[in-house]
Scaffold this motif. Structure first.
Motif, PDB file in Angstrom:
ATOM      1  N   MET A 136       0.965  -1.114   0.094  1.00 14.66           N
ATOM      2  CA  MET A 136      -0.016   0.118   0.111  1.00 14.66           C
ATOM      3  C   MET A 136       0.783   1.368   0.143  1.00 14.66           C
ATOM      4  O   MET A 136       0.705   2.155  -0.967  1.00 14.66           O
ATOM      5  N   GLU A 137       1.863   1.323   0.864  1.00 10.20           N
ATOM      6  CA  GLU A 137       2.817   2.397   0.837  1.00 10.20           C
ATOM      7  C   GLU A 137       3.830   2.121   0.155  1.00 10.20           C
ATOM      8  O   GLU A 137       4.474   1.257   0.219  1.00 10.20           O
ATOM      9  N   ARG A 138       4.049   3.065  -0.958  1.00 12.19           N
ATOM     10  CA  ARG A 138       4.923   2.657  -2.025  1.00 12.19           C
ATOM     11  C   ARG A 138       6.529   2.799  -1.540  1.00 12.19           C
ATOM     12  O   ARG A 138       7.215   1.913  -1.888  1.00 12.19           O
ATOM     13  N   MET A 139       6.692   3.761  -0.597  1.00 16.28           N
ATOM     14  CA  MET A 139       8.201   4.023  -0.049  1.00 16.28           C
ATOM     15  C   MET A 139       8.481   2.988   0.892  1.00 16.28           C
ATOM     16  O   MET A 139       9.685   2.885   1.314  1.00 16.28           O
ATOM     17  N   VAL A 140       7.523   2.225   1.387  1.00 19.06           N
ATOM     18  CA  VAL A 140       8.026   1.366   2.639  1.00 19.06           C
ATOM     19  C   VAL A 140       9.089   0.623   2.466  1.00 19.06           C
ATOM     20  O   VAL A 140      10.208   0.649   3.285  1.00 19.06           O
ATOM     21  N   SER A 141       9.125  -0.201   1.327  1.00 16.53           N
ATOM     22  CA  SER A 141      10.064  -1.283   1.257  1.00 16.53           C
ATOM     23  C   SER A 141      11.417  -0.656   0.989  1.00 16.53           C
ATOM     24  O   SER A 141      12.616  -1.023   1.198  1.00 16.53           O
ATOM     25  N   GLU A 142      11.455   0.574   0.355  1.00 16.18           N
ATOM     26  CA  GLU A 142      12.622   1.187   0.075  1.00 16.18           C
ATOM     27  C   GLU A 142      13.401   1.834   1.161  1.00 16.18           C
ATOM     28  O   GLU A 142      14.514   2.162   0.701  1.00 16.18           O
ATOM     29  N   LEU A 143      12.606   1.985   2.278  1.00 19.44           N
ATOM     30  CA  LEU A 143      13.324   2.829   3.160  1.00 19.44           C
ATOM     31  C   LEU A 143      14.093   1.910   4.436  1.00 19.44           C
ATOM     32  O   LEU A 143      13.694   0.813   4.895  1.00 19.44           O
ATOM     33  N   GLY A 191      -1.743   1.669  11.181  1.00 14.55           N
ATOM     34  CA  GLY A 191      -1.328   1.966   9.888  1.00 14.55           C
ATOM     35  C   GLY A 191      -0.759   3.463   9.728  1.00 14.55           C
ATOM     36  O   GLY A 191       0.031   3.910   9.230  1.00 14.55           O
ATOM     37  N   GLU A 192      -1.663   4.481  10.404  1.00 17.39           N
ATOM     38  CA  GLU A 192      -1.379   5.829  10.337  1.00 17.39           C
ATOM     39  C   GLU A 192      -0.101   6.111  11.124  1.00 17.39           C
ATOM     40  O   GLU A 192       0.759   6.852  10.748  1.00 17.39           O
ATOM     41  N   LEU A 193       0.184   5.492  12.359  1.00 18.74           N
ATOM     42  CA  LEU A 193       1.510   5.763  12.879  1.00 18.74           C
ATOM     43  C   LEU A 193       2.538   5.348  12.305  1.00 18.74           C
ATOM     44  O   LEU A 193       3.682   5.942  12.151  1.00 18.74           O
ATOM     45  N   LEU A 194       2.686   4.010  11.652  1.00 13.73           N
ATOM     46  CA  LEU A 194       3.543   3.536  10.970  1.00 13.73           C
ATOM     47  C   LEU A 194       3.888   4.402   9.818  1.00 13.73           C
ATOM     48  O   LEU A 194       5.072   4.483   9.539  1.00 13.73           O
ATOM     49  N   LYS A 244       6.697  23.046  -4.280  1.00 19.20           N
ATOM     50  CA  LYS A 244       7.823  22.737  -4.041  1.00 19.20           C
ATOM     51  C   LYS A 244       8.356  22.164  -2.653  1.00 19.20           C
ATOM     52  O   LYS A 244       8.709  21.116  -2.329  1.00 19.20           O
ATOM     53  N   ASN A 245       8.058  23.151  -1.910  1.00 19.68           N
ATOM     54  CA  ASN A 245       8.268  22.846  -0.239  1.00 19.68           C
ATOM     55  C   ASN A 245       7.477  21.710   0.216  1.00 19.68           C
ATOM     56  O   ASN A 245       7.894  20.923   0.992  1.00 19.68           O
ATOM     57  N   LEU A 246       6.133  21.770  -0.258  1.00 19.12           N
ATOM     58  CA  LEU A 246       5.315  20.636   0.184  1.00 19.12           C
ATOM     59  C   LEU A 246       5.820  19.240  -0.230  1.00 19.12           C
ATOM     60  O   LEU A 246       5.935  18.096   0.376  1.00 19.12           O
ATOM     61  N   VAL A 247       6.082  19.066  -1.535  1.00 17.85           N
ATOM     62  CA  VAL A 247       6.849  18.125  -2.067  1.00 17.85           C
ATOM     63  C   VAL A 247       8.160  17.615  -1.669  1.00 17.85           C
ATOM     64  O   VAL A 247       8.306  16.434  -1.245  1.00 17.85           O
ATOM     65  N   ILE A 248       9.041  18.416  -1.369  1.00 15.05           N
ATOM     66  CA  ILE A 248      10.242  18.315  -0.782  1.00 15.05           C
ATOM     67  C   ILE A 248       9.993  17.588   0.711  1.00 15.05           C
ATOM     68  O   ILE A 248      10.609  16.684   1.069  1.00 15.05           O
ATOM     69  N   HIS A 249       8.919  18.098   1.594  1.00 20.66           N
ATOM     70  CA  HIS A 249       8.554  17.428   2.710  1.00 20.66           C
ATOM     71  C   HIS A 249       7.383  16.480   2.673  1.00 20.66           C
ATOM     72  O   HIS A 249       6.851  16.438   3.509  1.00 20.66           O
ATOM     73  N   ALA A 250       7.389  15.956   1.631  1.00 19.13           N
ATOM     74  CA  ALA A 250       6.077  14.989   1.282  1.00 19.13           C
ATOM     75  C   ALA A 250       5.915  14.057   2.427  1.00 19.13           C
ATOM     76  O   ALA A 250       6.885  13.414   3.109  1.00 19.13           O
ATOM     77  N   GLY A 251       4.594  13.736   2.733  1.00 15.57           N
ATOM     78  CA  GLY A 251       4.405  12.945   3.923  1.00 15.57           C
ATOM     79  C   GLY A 251       4.392  13.626   5.320  1.00 15.57           C
ATOM     80  O   GLY A 251       3.653  13.047   6.255  1.00 15.57           O
ATOM     81  N   LYS A 252       4.959  14.926   5.563  1.00 14.21           N
ATOM     82  CA  LYS A 252       5.141  15.456   6.470  1.00 14.21           C
ATOM     83  C   LYS A 252       4.350  16.702   6.805  1.00 14.21           C
ATOM     84  O   LYS A 252       4.119  17.245   5.453  1.00 14.21           O
ATOM     85  N   VAL A 253       3.740  17.107   7.896  1.00 11.09           N
ATOM     86  CA  VAL A 253       2.963  18.166   7.979  1.00 11.09           C
ATOM     87  C   VAL A 253       3.527  19.192   8.095  1.00 11.09           C
ATOM     88  O   VAL A 253       4.888  19.211   8.633  1.00 11.09           O
ATOM     89  N   LEU A 254       3.242  20.534   7.341  1.00  9.90           N
ATOM     90  CA  LEU A 254       3.972  21.729   7.639  1.00  9.90           C
ATOM     91  C   LEU A 254       2.770  22.608   8.112  1.00  9.90           C
ATOM     92  O   LEU A 254       1.779  22.805   7.455  1.00  9.90           O
ATOM     93  N   THR A 255       3.153  23.223   9.256  1.00 10.79           N
ATOM     94  CA  THR A 255       2.329  24.350   9.804  1.00 10.79           C
ATOM     95  C   THR A 255       2.158  25.692   8.887  1.00 10.79           C
ATOM     96  O   THR A 255       3.088  25.759   8.125  1.00 10.79           O
ATOM     97  N   HIS A 256       1.052  26.221   9.326  1.00 12.70           N
ATOM     98  CA  HIS A 256       1.093  27.467   8.370  1.00 12.70           C
ATOM     99  C   HIS A 256       2.339  28.360   8.492  1.00 12.70           C
ATOM    100  O   HIS A 256       2.536  28.986   7.552  1.00 12.70           O
ATOM    101  N   ARG A 257       2.434  28.414   9.739  1.00  8.26           N
ATOM    102  CA  ARG A 257       3.625  29.348  10.059  1.00  8.26           C
ATOM    103  C   ARG A 257       4.847  28.975   9.319  1.00  8.26           C
ATOM    104  O   ARG A 257       5.572  29.814   8.972  1.00  8.26           O
TER     105      ARG A 257
END
Lengths: 237, 877
Positions: free
Chosen positions: A1-8, A117-120, A171-184
């Motif tokens: 399901m998660e594409r990157m899982v096995s690669e990491l 699943g969410e935590l993993l 660009k910034n969102l994609v560089i940090h893909a998967g990670k939340v970025l706050t408004h600030r």
């Protein structure tokens, strides 16, 4: 399901759980050990701080409500000397604490109650960002590709014209893909420190970007809104 | 206490023409007769001891239950009487005044209080001591009547007339059977003249006859006996600020009695005829109070013309008789001012006008005027003389012509009128005329004039001076009154403004006492009853150093119980330092305000006590309204919380236990005999657990939201939100519930960002989506429509299904309310009430729209502001 899982390279990563609830610790220990993580746990903030120095974890799961030191204090102390990825556990009613934690340097958050699943998934993203050393010139997730060298964005093979600001945000969102970025955090990245309060800038630009890259802007597939907190570029097939 | 509320004691008055007719004896005789019939009788007060009374005094006990021959020992102790509570108490001489130190200044007030406690009273009275007959009696006897009893007491009393002939009375006087009252310094022979006694006898007889007649009428009326009733007479008394008005008032009352008519007392204030000064206002006030005490309706009007206003009110009130005082000033002044009486008479079509001639007015008035002129002092007169001399000198050295010289002499007249009033201005004019005549009008140095037309100039000069003087005088007086009134209004306004910001009773009280202490330059305290009803000091002004024994408990209790003012200069306990003012509203007395001036033996002025009363009223109103609103809130809260608790238990216990039961069931099966199940079964059980947890999580979320809304902890974190984004997040979060449900979206293109709490609005949409999902067949579509209507954003969430009944459309937003049509579907009745709470906190509204075969929930959010412009576009967009 998660594409990157096995690669990491997260197999065997050392995880420290700081939570005062015995039940949660026990449950996490069992579940995470099954996913080949090496687990250590601490029931108080102080114990947690000590164990970080002894155990040298690759990732810390930190509960925000601790009996002795509160989660934010532990986070601050940790960030004084280490960049180990930290995922905070919080409850829905405490958006402010989540934002504070993220702004103080937490890598991500999970809202209790959560599915395993969410935590993993969050853990994998955090570990991946921590281990990644060099920037790839082309980032590709699902049908969306961002060519950083040429400032080019394509969706399903079709080039999308973005304005410079829209491109910077994406660009910034994609560089940090998967990670939340706050408004600030986002505002600071795009407009600089003086614009950290102007959240409506983001609303307007995110709306514009979605109209350009999403099939249905009301049901976004790439940039999702973490309500009250910020935005996340979602990693999904 | 209950007795006092339910039954008033019966008052019997033994009425005689004068002292010496044997009232007291007859009264004692009657009392003794009652006692021998087994009635509990005691003697409250006998003023004079006489051998004649010995028998009764020995046989009827005093209030302390002892039999005493010493009549004077039986002191009038009102509290002892009330405590002893006999069936009947004998109190001699209703009209006499109490010695200093007693609670009430007048004995009839004691009697009133005793009657209120349900105790019957026997008392005696002379006819000339009846308030409404006072001036007639004074006219007849030529003697001043000091103490009177208001007619209201006679109205409630049974009257027994004691009548003896003149000869018999003189005989009794000769044989020493008549006791002369202490204050009768008059010559008894003179008093007991045939004419006097006969006139008083007639008065007493007529008064009693009138009462009997009235009783007969009342009897006929109450028993609905038809008879020749006198036409409905209505009497109007014209009242002014003159002491003479009292006479008009009493006459009107007698007329009203005679006609058995309703009557009213009217005062008309015009610009020309205002009371002028404080004294005038005081007199007016006491006149109006007299009228009120005599049973009149009080009407105060303002207008341009007294006569017109009087006639207008007379017409409105169907007045048949007008009583008006005859003016005392001369015809000339009347021509100048216009006569009210003449105008009333001229305009009174069909109304009888009684014109009453005045008596003592002129005396009082001139004394009052003299008094005022004294106040001016000699200095202004001296200055006036100096000014006239100066003008004369100027005129001598600068040779003006005669006209200018004359005009220059007007200057001192004007100035002295403006600054010092009539006296100096008249002096200035007289001096001016004399100097003009002697020094300038030929022949110079002589009073005589050649040309007679100068006499006319002199006359005009004098007239101008007198008129300006008078007008300036009046203006000054009016300005002074206006200033005082304004000061009072300002003080009241200031207090009310300070009170308004106070939110609790203690705050109000401490504000009030401090403002009052400042106003009267003294100390103030407020007493309110505590929970067990005992009065205690709630608030002291900060100026009080020693708080113990500051107030007299007895007086405070009395004031609180009776709602009447007492202490310092009032009718009750008048010699005390403190003034006790009840805080009363129309329904009840809520406390007592006590004030004390810092200056010893200082009596508060009428103005001050009026202001204090106004303060007290304002305080009472504020306190009561606060108490009432607190009580109402408490009551509402109780009812609500009671209902809530029941609903909470019923609903929550069910809603929480159901998922718990399924989780526990599934988990225990897996734990105990997991190996019995194949993979598919295990998955099914685990899915049950998962569903149960999701459902519980949702419920806990709702409960927490509700708790936050209820406790006021829900603070809006307003930010600029895109409604499309909110709907998107809500849809995403509703995914687990909605599953594969088709949801169609229609969001108007150019809806601006709205100011709202993202998370909360998201919650509203989630709750509404959940509702829509629950109450519609799973194969139907749910639609969300967002539109902009004027300055509002409207979001509709529509599902197919049974429309909500009309009667439920409001109620379904109530906490724990569940529509009858939805009983078969589980739910807590929390979701919609949370939506309502959130939307209303945003200043919006939520409602159900009427549509066939569909359920439409709509909420609105105000679009008040537009988002600030984006300044820093790198793109130049």
């Amino acid at each position: 399901m998660e594409r990157m899982v096995s690669e990491l390279p997260d197999i065997g990563a050392r995880v420290l759980i700081i939570d005062d609830e015995n039940q949660i610790r026990k449950m996490l220990k069992v579940a995470l050990s099954a996913h080949s993580y090496e687990i250590e746990d601490a029931a108080t903030g102080q114990e947690g701080l000590n164990k970080v120095a002894l155990f040298h974890p690759d990732l810390i799961i930190l509960d925000m409500g601790l009996p002795d030191l509160d989660g934010l204090t532990v986070l601050k102390k940790l960030r004084e000397w280490t960049r180990i990825p930290i995922i905070v556990l919080s409850v829905r009613e405490m958006e402010n604490d989540k934002i504070l934690a993220l702004d103080l340097g937490a890598d991500d958050y999970v809202t209790k109650p959560f599915s395993m699943g969410e935590l993993l998934a969050r853990m994998r993203v955090a570990l991946r960002h921590a281990t990644k050393t060099e920037e790839e010139p082309v980032l590709s997730y699902g049908g969306l590709t961002v060519d950083l060298a040429h400032r080019q964005v394509t969706v399903e093979g079709n080039e999308v014209k973005l304005t410079p600001t829209e491109y910077d945000i994406l660009k910034n969102l994609v560089i940090h893909a998967g990670k939340v970025l706050t408004h600030r955090q986002l505002l600071k990245m795009i407009w600089g420190v003086d614009y950290q309060q102007e959240a409506h800038y983001l609303r307007v630009y995110i709306g514009q970007i979605r109209r350009k890259i999403e099939k249905d802007p009301a049901r976004p597939q790439y940039i999702i809104t973490e309500s009250g907190v910020g935005y996340r570029f979602i990693i999904k097939d | 206490m209950e007795d006092y509320l339910t039954r008033l004691g019966k008052l019997t008055i033994f009425l005689g023409a004068s002292f010496g007719v044997g009232k007291t004896y007859t009264m004692l005789e009657a009392a003794y007769e009652q006692q021998s019939q087994g009635v509990d009788v005691c003697i409250g007060r006998l003023d004079y001891n006489r051998s004649e009374f010995d028998f009764f005094v020995k046989n009827i006990p005093g209030i302390d239950n002892t039999i005493s021959t010493q009549v004077k020992d039986i002191e009038n102790n009102i509290d002892a009487i009330i405590e002893r509570k006999p069936h009947l108490v004998v109190i001699d001489n209703l009209a006499s005044s109490n010695p200093k130190g007693q609670r009430h200044a007048a004995r009839y007030r004691d009697v009133e209080e005793i009657l209120q406690r349900g105790i019957n009273v026997f008392t005696t009275l002379n006819i000339y001591q009846v308030e409404s007959l006072k001036d007639i009696a004074e006219q007849i006897t030529g003697l001043k009547v000091a103490d009177t009893v208001p007619d209201r007491l006679l109205n409630i009393a049974e009257i027994k007339l004691i009548d003896i002939s003149h000869e018999e009375l003189l005989l009794r006087l000769k044989t020493g059977k008549v006791i002369l009252p202490d204050n009768a310094d008059q010559n008894p022979e003179k008093f007991f003249r045939l004419g006097n006694v006969s006139a008083l006898r007639e008065l007493a007889l007529r008064y009693t006859a009138q009462r009997v007649d009235q009783q007969l009428n009342d009897y006929m009326k109450t028993h609905e006996i038809k008879g020749p009733w006198p036409a409905g007479e209505r009497i109007l008394a014209c009242v002014g600020p003159s002491p003479f008005s009292a006479h008009v008032i009493r006459t009107s009352r007698r007329l009203a009695d005679a006609f058995k008519a309703e009557w009213c007392a009217v005062y008309v204030e015009t610009q020309q005829r205002s009371p002028g000064d404080e004294k005038g206002y005081y007199q007016l006030d006491s006149n109006l109070r007299l009228a009120e005490s005599l049973g009149a309706e009080i009407i105060t009007l303002t207008g341009e013309n007294v006569a017109n206003e009087l006639l207008a009110i007379a017409e409105r009130k169907n007045i048949t008789q007008i009583v008006i005082g005859k003016p005392l000033h001369s015809k000339i002044i009347e021509l100048w001012k216009g006569s009210v009486v003449d105008n009333v008479v001229k305009g009174s079509q069909g109304i009888n006008v009684h014109i009453i001639t005045g008596g003592p007015t002129s005396d009082t008035k001139s004394a009052h005027q003299k008094n005022q002129e004294h106040k001016i002092g000699l200095f202004p007169y001296l200055l006036t003389i100096v000014a006239v001399t100066l003008i004369t000198l100027i005129n001598m050295f600068i040779g003006f012509d005669l006209l200018n010289i004359g005009l220059l002499y007007l200057l001192p007249v004007l100035f002295s009128a403006a600054y010092w009033g009539r006296g100096p201005s008249i002096l200035a004019s007289v001096l001016g005329v004399l100097s003009f005549d002697v020094f300038f009008v030929p022949p110079v140095s002589s009073i005589t004039v050649h040309d007679l037309k100068y006499l006319l100039s002199f006359a005009i000069f004098l007239l101008v001076a007198v008129m300006t003087g008078t007008m300036a005088n009046r203006l000054r007086a009016q300005a002074e009154t206006a200033r005082r009134r304004e000061a009072r209004m300002a003080a009241l306004y200031a207090l009310s403004r300070k009170i308004v910001v106070e939110t609790d009773i203690d705050g109000i009280l401490s504000t009030v006492v401090n403002v009052i202490a400042e106003t009267i330059d003294g100390e103030a305290a407020i007493m309110l009853p505590n929970q067990s009803g005992v009065l205690e000091c709630k608030s002291f002004s900060t100026t009080i150093a020693k708080k113990e024994n500051w107030v007299d408990e007895e007086i405070v209790c009395w004031v609180f119980e009776h709602g009447k003012i007492a202490g310092n200069g009032s009718e009750t306990w008048g010699e005390k330092d403190c003034l006790y003012i009840p805080l009363k509203t129309e329904e009840k007395n809520i406390g007592v305000l006590t004030v004390k001036s810092n200056h010893h033996n200082h009596f508060l002025s009428t103005e001050q006590s009026q202001l204090l009363e106004a303060f007290a009223n304002l305080t009472a109103l504020s306190v009561i309204s606060l108490q009432l609103s607190a009580e109402a809130q408490q009551a509402r809260y109780f009812v609500k919380s009671e209902k809530l608790r029941t609903a909470l238990f019923n609903s929550i216990s069910h809603e929480l236990r159901t998922p718990l039961a399924s989780i526990m069931g599934a988990v225990t099966s897996l734990l105990d005999e997991g190996e019995l199940y194949n993979k598919a079964d295990r998955d099914a059980l685990l899915l049950t657990v998962n569903e149960g947890t999701i459902r519980m999580n949702r419920l806990v979320g709702n409960l927490l939201d509700m708790a936050r809304l209820e406790s006021g902890m829900m603070q809006l974190k307003n930010e600029w939100c895109d409604i499309q984004e909110i709907i998107g997040v809500a849809l995403q979060r509703s995914n687990p519930t909605l599953q594969d449900r088709k949801v169609s979206l229609s969001i108007e293109e150019d809806i601006a960002l709205i100011r709202a709490d993202f998370v909360l609005i998201e919650q509203v949409i989630i709750n509404l989506l959940e509702n829509a999902n629950k109450y519609s067949p799973s194969d139907t579509e749910i639609s969300i429509i967002a539109t902009k209507v004027n300055n509002e954003l409207h979001v509709r969430i529509i599902n197919e299904g049974y429309p909500i009944p009309e009667s439920d459309r409001e109620k379904i937003f109530d906490k724990f309310y569940r529509s009858i049509t939805s009983q078969h579907i589980t739910g807590t009745g929390l979701g919609l009430s949370i939506c309502k709470g959130i939307i209303e906190a945003h200043g919006g509204q939520i409602w159900v729209e009427k549509e066939e075969e569909k359920v439409v929930f709509c909420f609105s959010l105000p679009i008040i502001l537009l988002p600030p412009e984006i300044l820093c576009g790198k793109d130049g967009e």
